[in-house]
Scaffold this motif. Structure first.
Motif, PDB file in Angstrom:
ATOM      1  N   GLU A 169       0.830  -1.206   0.000  1.00 45.58           N
ATOM      2  CA  GLU A 169       0.000   0.000   0.000  1.00 45.58           C
ATOM      3  C   GLU A 169       0.867   1.259   0.000  1.00 45.58           C
ATOM      4  OE1 GLU A 169      -4.075  -1.536   2.224  1.00 45.58           O
ATOM      5  OE2 GLU A 169      -2.444  -0.710   3.423  1.00 45.58           O
ATOM      6  N   GLN A 170       1.986   1.215   0.731  1.00 44.62           N
ATOM      7  CA  GLN A 170       2.886   2.367   0.734  1.00 44.62           C
ATOM      8  C   GLN A 170       3.540   2.565  -0.633  1.00 44.62           C
ATOM      9  OE1 GLN A 170       3.293   4.591   3.297  1.00 44.62           O
ATOM     10  NE2 GLN A 170       4.386   5.734   1.726  1.00 44.62           N
ATOM     11  N   LYS A 171       3.883   1.464  -1.300  1.00 39.09           N
ATOM     12  CA  LYS A 171       4.451   1.564  -2.650  1.00 39.09           C
ATOM     13  C   LYS A 171       3.465   2.234  -3.602  1.00 39.09           C
ATOM     14  CE  LYS A 171       7.724  -2.305  -2.790  1.00 39.09           C
ATOM     15  NZ  LYS A 171       8.048  -3.587  -3.479  1.00 39.09           N
ATOM     16  N   GLU A 172       2.202   1.851  -3.470  1.00 36.45           N
ATOM     17  CA  GLU A 172       1.184   2.441  -4.338  1.00 36.45           C
ATOM     18  C   GLU A 172       1.078   3.944  -4.093  1.00 36.45           C
ATOM     19  OE1 GLU A 172      -3.604   2.024  -5.281  1.00 36.45           O
ATOM     20  OE2 GLU A 172      -2.601   0.596  -3.941  1.00 36.45           O
ATOM     21  N   LYS A 173       1.099   4.373  -2.836  1.00 37.40           N
ATOM     22  CA  LYS A 173       1.027   5.812  -2.533  1.00 37.40           C
ATOM     23  C   LYS A 173       2.255   6.543  -3.058  1.00 37.40           C
ATOM     24  CE  LYS A 173      -1.828   5.224   1.613  1.00 37.40           C
ATOM     25  NZ  LYS A 173      -1.903   5.374   3.092  1.00 37.40           N
ATOM     26  N   ASP A 174       3.442   5.925  -2.890  1.00 40.52           N
ATOM     27  CA  ASP A 174       4.665   6.564  -3.369  1.00 40.52           C
ATOM     28  C   ASP A 174       4.643   6.728  -4.882  1.00 40.52           C
ATOM     29  OD1 ASP A 174       5.524   6.611  -0.771  1.00 40.52           O
ATOM     30  OD2 ASP A 174       6.850   4.866  -0.964  1.00 40.52           O
ATOM     31  N   LEU A 175       4.130   5.717  -5.584  1.00 38.68           N
ATOM     32  CA  LEU A 175       4.080   5.805  -7.040  1.00 38.68           C
ATOM     33  C   LEU A 175       3.108   6.888  -7.491  1.00 38.68           C
ATOM     34  CD1 LEU A 175       4.948   4.763  -9.783  1.00 38.68           C
ATOM     35  CD2 LEU A 175       3.251   2.940  -9.595  1.00 38.68           C
ATOM     36  N   ARG A 176       1.975   6.994  -6.818  1.00 40.92           N
ATOM     37  CA  ARG A 176       1.021   8.049  -7.159  1.00 40.92           C
ATOM     38  C   ARG A 176       1.644   9.433  -6.939  1.00 40.92           C
ATOM     39  NH1 ARG A 176      -4.145   6.478  -8.104  1.00 40.92           N
ATOM     40  NH2 ARG A 176      -4.790   4.404  -7.385  1.00 40.92           N
ATOM     41  N   ALA A 177       2.349   9.582  -5.810  1.00 43.36           N
ATOM     42  CA  ALA A 177       2.979  10.864  -5.515  1.00 43.36           C
ATOM     43  C   ALA A 177       4.046  11.194  -6.555  1.00 43.36           C
ATOM     44  CB  ALA A 177       3.588  10.836  -4.117  1.00 43.36           C
ATOM     45  N   ALA A 178       4.814  10.172  -6.973  1.00 42.95           N
ATOM     46  CA  ALA A 178       5.839  10.403  -7.988  1.00 42.95           C
ATOM     47  C   ALA A 178       5.224  10.869  -9.302  1.00 42.95           C
ATOM     48  CB  ALA A 178       6.653   9.128  -8.207  1.00 42.95           C
ATOM     49  N   ALA A 179       4.077  10.275  -9.653  1.00 41.75           N
ATOM     50  CA  ALA A 179       3.410  10.671 -10.898  1.00 41.75           C
ATOM     51  C   ALA A 179       2.906  12.100 -10.807  1.00 41.75           C
ATOM     52  CB  ALA A 179       2.264   9.710 -11.206  1.00 41.75           C
ATOM     53  N   HIS A 180       2.360  12.491  -9.670  1.00 41.77           N
ATOM     54  CA  HIS A 180       1.825  13.849  -9.506  1.00 41.77           C
ATOM     55  C   HIS A 180       2.927  14.897  -9.477  1.00 41.77           C
ATOM     56  CE1 HIS A 180      -2.393  13.025  -9.120  1.00 41.77           C
ATOM     57  NE2 HIS A 180      -2.173  12.067  -8.233  1.00 41.77           N
ATOM     58  N   GLU A 181       4.095  14.510  -8.925  1.00 39.37           N
ATOM     59  CA  GLU A 181       5.175  15.483  -8.776  1.00 39.37           C
ATOM     60  C   GLU A 181       6.108  15.517  -9.970  1.00 39.37           C
ATOM     61  OE1 GLU A 181       7.000  14.361  -5.123  1.00 39.37           O
ATOM     62  OE2 GLU A 181       5.134  14.576  -3.969  1.00 39.37           O
ATOM     63  N   GLY A 182       5.810  14.705 -10.990  1.00 40.63           N
ATOM     64  CA  GLY A 182       6.618  14.745 -12.202  1.00 40.63           C
ATOM     65  C   GLY A 182       7.908  13.978 -12.132  1.00 40.63           C
ATOM     66  N   ARG A 183       8.093  13.136 -11.094  1.00 42.11           N
ATOM     67  CA  ARG A 183       9.322  12.333 -11.012  1.00 42.11           C
ATOM     68  C   ARG A 183       9.266  11.159 -11.976  1.00 42.11           C
ATOM     69  NH1 ARG A 183       9.406  10.155  -5.881  1.00 42.11           N
ATOM     70  NH2 ARG A 183       7.566  11.204  -5.050  1.00 42.11           N
ATOM     71  N   ASP A 184      10.406  10.542 -12.214  1.00 42.79           N
ATOM     72  CA  ASP A 184      10.520   9.469 -13.207  1.00 42.79           C
ATOM     73  C   ASP A 184       9.830   8.207 -12.687  1.00 42.79           C
ATOM     74  OD1 ASP A 184      11.147   7.794 -15.252  1.00 42.79           O
ATOM     75  OD2 ASP A 184      13.308   7.761 -14.883  1.00 42.79           O
ATOM     76  N   VAL A 185       8.638   7.925 -13.192  1.00 42.69           N
ATOM     77  CA  VAL A 185       7.917   6.742 -12.733  1.00 42.69           C
ATOM     78  C   VAL A 185       8.431   5.469 -13.395  1.00 42.69           C
ATOM     79  CG1 VAL A 185       5.840   8.049 -12.202  1.00 42.69           C
ATOM     80  CG2 VAL A 185       6.110   7.065 -14.470  1.00 42.69           C
ATOM     81  N   GLU A 186       9.110   5.597 -14.546  1.00 37.08           N
ATOM     82  CA  GLU A 186       9.651   4.400 -15.202  1.00 37.08           C
ATOM     83  C   GLU A 186      10.766   3.780 -14.380  1.00 37.08           C
ATOM     84  OE1 GLU A 186      10.731   5.743 -19.099  1.00 37.08           O
ATOM     85  OE2 GLU A 186       8.772   5.182 -19.908  1.00 37.08           O
ATOM     86  N   ALA A 187      11.433   4.564 -13.573  1.00 37.48           N
ATOM     87  CA  ALA A 187      12.504   4.042 -12.729  1.00 37.48           C
ATOM     88  C   ALA A 187      11.981   3.453 -11.425  1.00 37.48           C
ATOM     89  CB  ALA A 187      13.510   5.157 -12.423  1.00 37.48           C
ATOM     90  N   PHE A 188      10.687   3.538 -11.209  1.00 34.42           N
ATOM     91  CA  PHE A 188      10.078   3.019  -9.979  1.00 34.42           C
ATOM     92  C   PHE A 188      10.026   1.494 -10.070  1.00 34.42           C
ATOM     93  CE2 PHE A 188       6.977   2.277  -6.697  1.00 34.42           C
ATOM     94  CZ  PHE A 188       7.164   3.336  -5.817  1.00 34.42           C
ATOM     95  N   ARG A 189      10.743   0.799  -9.196  1.00 34.33           N
ATOM     96  CA  ARG A 189      10.881  -0.655  -9.258  1.00 34.33           C
ATOM     97  C   ARG A 189       9.856  -1.350  -8.367  1.00 34.33           C
ATOM     98  NH1 ARG A 189      12.839   0.275 -13.277  1.00 34.33           N
ATOM     99  NH2 ARG A 189      15.050   0.233 -13.871  1.00 34.33           N
ATOM    100  N   LEU A 190       9.261  -2.402  -8.923  1.00 31.91           N
ATOM    101  CA  LEU A 190       8.321  -3.231  -8.163  1.00 31.91           C
ATOM    102  C   LEU A 190       8.978  -4.579  -7.902  1.00 31.91           C
ATOM    103  CD1 LEU A 190       5.037  -2.528 -10.164  1.00 31.91           C
ATOM    104  CD2 LEU A 190       5.964  -1.264  -8.230  1.00 31.91           C
ATOM    105  N   GLY A 191       8.735  -5.159  -6.774  1.00 31.50           N
ATOM    106  CA  GLY A 191       9.298  -6.465  -6.458  1.00 31.50           C
ATOM    107  C   GLY A 191       8.480  -7.179  -5.413  1.00 31.50           C
ATOM    108  N   GLY A 192       8.529  -8.525  -5.446  1.00 28.30           N
ATOM    109  CA  GLY A 192       7.838  -9.330  -4.450  1.00 28.30           C
ATOM    110  C   GLY A 192       6.348  -9.426  -4.608  1.00 28.30           C
ATOM    111  N   LEU A 193       5.813  -8.963  -5.754  1.00 28.32           N
ATOM    112  CA  LEU A 193       4.358  -8.978  -5.920  1.00 28.32           C
ATOM    113  C   LEU A 193       3.832 -10.373  -6.219  1.00 28.32           C
ATOM    114  CD1 LEU A 193       3.788  -5.686  -7.945  1.00 28.32           C
ATOM    115  CD2 LEU A 193       4.026  -6.028  -5.484  1.00 28.32           C
ATOM    116  N   GLN A 194       4.642 -11.202  -6.914  1.00 24.30           N
ATOM    117  CA  GLN A 194       4.152 -12.535  -7.282  1.00 24.30           C
ATOM    118  C   GLN A 194       3.858 -13.383  -6.050  1.00 24.30           C
ATOM    119  OE1 GLN A 194       3.413 -13.588 -10.490  1.00 24.30           O
ATOM    120  NE2 GLN A 194       2.393 -15.109  -9.210  1.00 24.30           N
ATOM    121  N   GLN A 195       4.641 -13.181  -4.994  1.00 24.74           N
ATOM    122  CA  GLN A 195       4.398 -13.935  -3.759  1.00 24.74           C
ATOM    123  C   GLN A 195       3.007 -13.640  -3.209  1.00 24.74           C
ATOM    124  OE1 GLN A 195       7.249 -13.095  -0.769  1.00 24.74           O
ATOM    125  NE2 GLN A 195       6.332 -14.445   0.751  1.00 24.74           N
TER     126      GLN A 195
END
Length: 495
Positions: A169-195
C-alpha cells in the motif's frame, strides 16, 4: 520555495483519480468517511461499488451526502479570485517553469498535461500494486478470521502478511505521488508482488480447496507452475490453517506432497487429511509417511516414490485399485495378490534385483488391466503377466532393444508367448530412463527395435480355431511409434 509551494498547490487542487482540477460543481471535493481520502464528486458518481478508490475501504450512504473538503473549496475560491492558473511545467528542468525556462526555449506544457502523461506511464505499475494489495488483503482477512482456532500456528503468519500489505500500500502511494510530482515513474521498481498473488491463489479454486459438490472436496498442495518453490514453502503454515478452517476431513484428493524436501509439513498434512483421502500422490516417502498412508481408510489410488528401499518398510492399504510405486521393495510385490481390487499397476524401479514368482490369482482378485514393469528382471515381468493373463489388456515393459545389460530381455518374445495372454490388446516397449546409463537412455536402434517388435508380435499371434480370426496384438516402441499416454492416476479409460 515558491516553486515547491506551487507544485504542492497543484497536487492538492486536482482529483487523485481523474487528474482533473477540483471545482465547486461536478468536480466538487468530497471526503470519504471513515478513511478521510478526498475524491471528486464525478469520480464517486461513476463508481459501481461503495469503496474508496484510493484505499479500497468500504463506505456507506449516497456520495452526494458525503461531507465537502472545505479546505480545498477555500483554495479553489482563492485561486478563482487571484486568477493564478497560469502555471507551466518545464520538461527539460523537470520542475515548474521559470522565466529562465522561457528565455532558453525549454519544452513547456501545462501542469495538467504533465500529470496526465505521468499518470499514463504509472498506470500499469499502479494496476500491479492494486492487485497485489488485494491479494495480500484477502490472505490477511482469512488468517485474521481463523487465528482464534489455531492461534500459535497463524499469529506469526498474520503479522508477516500484515507487514506485506502495508508495504505494498505504501508503494502504491509513493508511485502516485511520484506521478503527480513529475518524477521518473519508469525508474520506480516493483518487487515481491508474485508472492502475494501466489498466496491469494491458494484461496482460489484452481490452486486450493475446491468444492466439487456439497461433500466432495479436492486439494492440491503444489504451487502454481509460474511460482518459485520458496514462495510456497513460506505459505505452508498458512495452508495447514486454511485446511483446518475448511473442514480438512472432507479432502479427497491430495497431490504434490514432497516428503523429502518438506518432511514435517508433509506428515502434518497427511495426518490431518487422512480420514477421507481417496487419491494420493507423494514423493520421497519415508517409513513415517507410509505408516500414515497405511492408516487412510478410504485410499484407493496411490502414487508413491519411496525415499529408500528397506526391509522394514510398512505395507500399503490392501483395498487399492491403482498403485504406482518407484523404488519398489520386495514386500510390495508379495502383497500384490492380497489386493483384490487392484486394476492398474506401475512398478517403475528397484535398486535391488527382484526375483518373485507369482502363483495363480485367488478367486476374489479381479485381475490387472494395465501393467507397467520398469524392473531389470524378465522373470518378474513374465510372472506378473502370467498371473493376470485372463484380464491384462495393456503391458508396458521398460527394456533395451540390444546390448548385454540386465535391461535387454533376449527371451522376451518367447516368454510372453508362453503366458497365455488372452485379453492382451497392446504391448509398449519403453526405451527411456533407466539407471546405469550415462545419458539415462536405454540402448536402442531402429533395426534392433524392429526385430524385437516383430518377434514379440509373432509370438503373441494365436489362432483359437480354424474358423476364427487371428488375434493380433499391437506392439509399439515409445521412441519409434506414436503411443498413447499411460492413463493418469485414477483414470481407467481405454485409449
Amino acid at each position: 520555495m515558491k516553486t515547491a509551494s506551487n507544485a504542492l498547490g497543484s497536487f492538492l487542487m486536482d482529483c487523485n483519480i481523474c487528474m482533473e482540477p477540483f471545482n465547486d460543481s461536478k468536480r466538487r471535493p468530497k471526503c470519504i468517511v471513515p478513511c478521510g481520502h478526498t475524491v471528486c464528486l464525478g469520480c464517486l458518481q461513476s463508481m459501481h461499488t461503495r469503496r474508496c478508490p484510493d484505499c479500497r475501504q468500504e463506505f456507506s450512504g449516497q456520495v452526494e451526502e458525503l461531507p465537502d473538503n472545505f479546505f480545498l473549496l477555500g483554495l479553489i475560491e482563492s485561486k478563482a479570485s487571484s486568477n493564478s492558473d497560469q502555471r507551466f511545467w518545464c520538461r527539460d528542468c523537470v520542475q515548474a517553469a521559470t522565466e529562465d525556462c522561457v528565455d532558453q526555449s525549454h519544452s513547456l506544457c501545462s501542469f495538467r498535461k504533465m500529470r496526465a502523461e505521468q499518470a499514463l506511464l504509472a498506470a500499469p505499475k499502479l494496476d500491479q500494486l492494486q492487485k497485489a494489495a488485494l491479494s495480500a488483503r484477502r490472505v490477511v482477512q482469512v488468517l485474521d478470521a481463523g487465528r482464534k482456532t489455531v492461534a500459535a500456528l497463524l499469529e506469526a503468519q498474520l503479522e508477516y502478511w500484515q507487514r506485506q500489505l502495508r508495504a505494498v500500500e505504501q508503494k502504491e502511494k509513493d508511485l502516485r505521488a511520484a506521478a503527480h510530482e513529475g518524477r521518473d515513474v519508469e525508474a520506480f521498481r516493483l518487487g515481491g508482488l508474485q508472492q502475494l498473488h501466489d498466496a491469494a491463489g491458494l484461496l482460489d479454486a484452481k490452486h486450493a480447496l475446491r468444492v466439487l459438490d456439497k461433500d466432495d472436496v479436492e486439494w492440491t498442495t503444489g504451487a502454481p507452475q509460474h511460482s518459485k518453490p520458496k514462495h510456497f514453502q513460506l505459505l505452508n503454515p498458512m495452508v495447514l490453517g486454511l485446511l483446518q478452517f475448511n473442514h480438512i476431513a472432507k479432502v479427497e484428493k491430495l497431490a504434490g506432497v514432497h516428503s523429502d524436501t518438506q518432511p514435517s509439513w508433509s506428515r502434518a498434512l497427511l495426518q490431518r487429511s487422512a480420514p477421507r483421502v481417496e487419491w494420493l500422490s507423494v514423493r520421497g516417502a519415508a517409513a513415517e509417511d507410509l505408516h500414515l498412508v497405511r492408516a487412510m481408510p478410504a485410499l484407493r489410488f496411490l502414487a508413491v516414490h519411496l525415499r529408500e528401499c528397506t526391509a522394514d518398510v510398512p505395507e500399503l492399504p490392501l483395498l487399492l485399485e491403482e498403485l504406482d510405486v518407484a523404488v519398489v521393495p520386495h514386500k510390495y510385490l508379495q502383497a500384490l495378490q492380497r489386493m483384490p481390487n487392484l486394476r492398474k499397476l506401475a512398478l517403475r524401479w528397484s535398486p535391488a534385483p527382484l526375483h518373485v514368482v507369482f502363483p495363480p490369482l485367488p478367486p476374489e482378485h479381479r485381475g490387472l488391466q494395465w501393467l507397467w514393469v520398469g524392473l531389470p528382471s524378465l522373470p518378474a515381468v513374465v510372472s506378473l503377466a502370467r498371473a493376470h493373463a485372463a484380464t491384462l489388456q495393456e503391458l508396458r515393459v521398460t527394456c533395451a532393444s540390444e546390448g548385454r545389460s540386465p535391461w535387454h530381455f533376449e527371451d522376451l518374445a518367447r516368454a510372453l508367448r508362453c503366458c497365455g495372454l488372452v485379453a492382451l490388446r497392446r504391448v509398449i516397449l519403453l526405451r527411456g530412463r533407466a539407471p546405469g546409463f550415462p545419458d539415462n537412455k536405454l540402448p536402442h536402434k531402429e533395426d534392433s527395435c524392429g526385430s524385437q517388435k516383430q518377434a514379440v508380435w509373432a509370438g503373441l499371434m494365436a489362432t483359437a480355431a480354424s474358423d476364427q480370426e487371428v488375434k493380433v496384438v499391437r506392439v509399439l516402441c515409445d521412441m519409434c511409434d506414436e503411443c498413447p499416454n499411460y492413463p493418469g492416476l485414477g483414470d481407467f479409460s481405454w485409449v
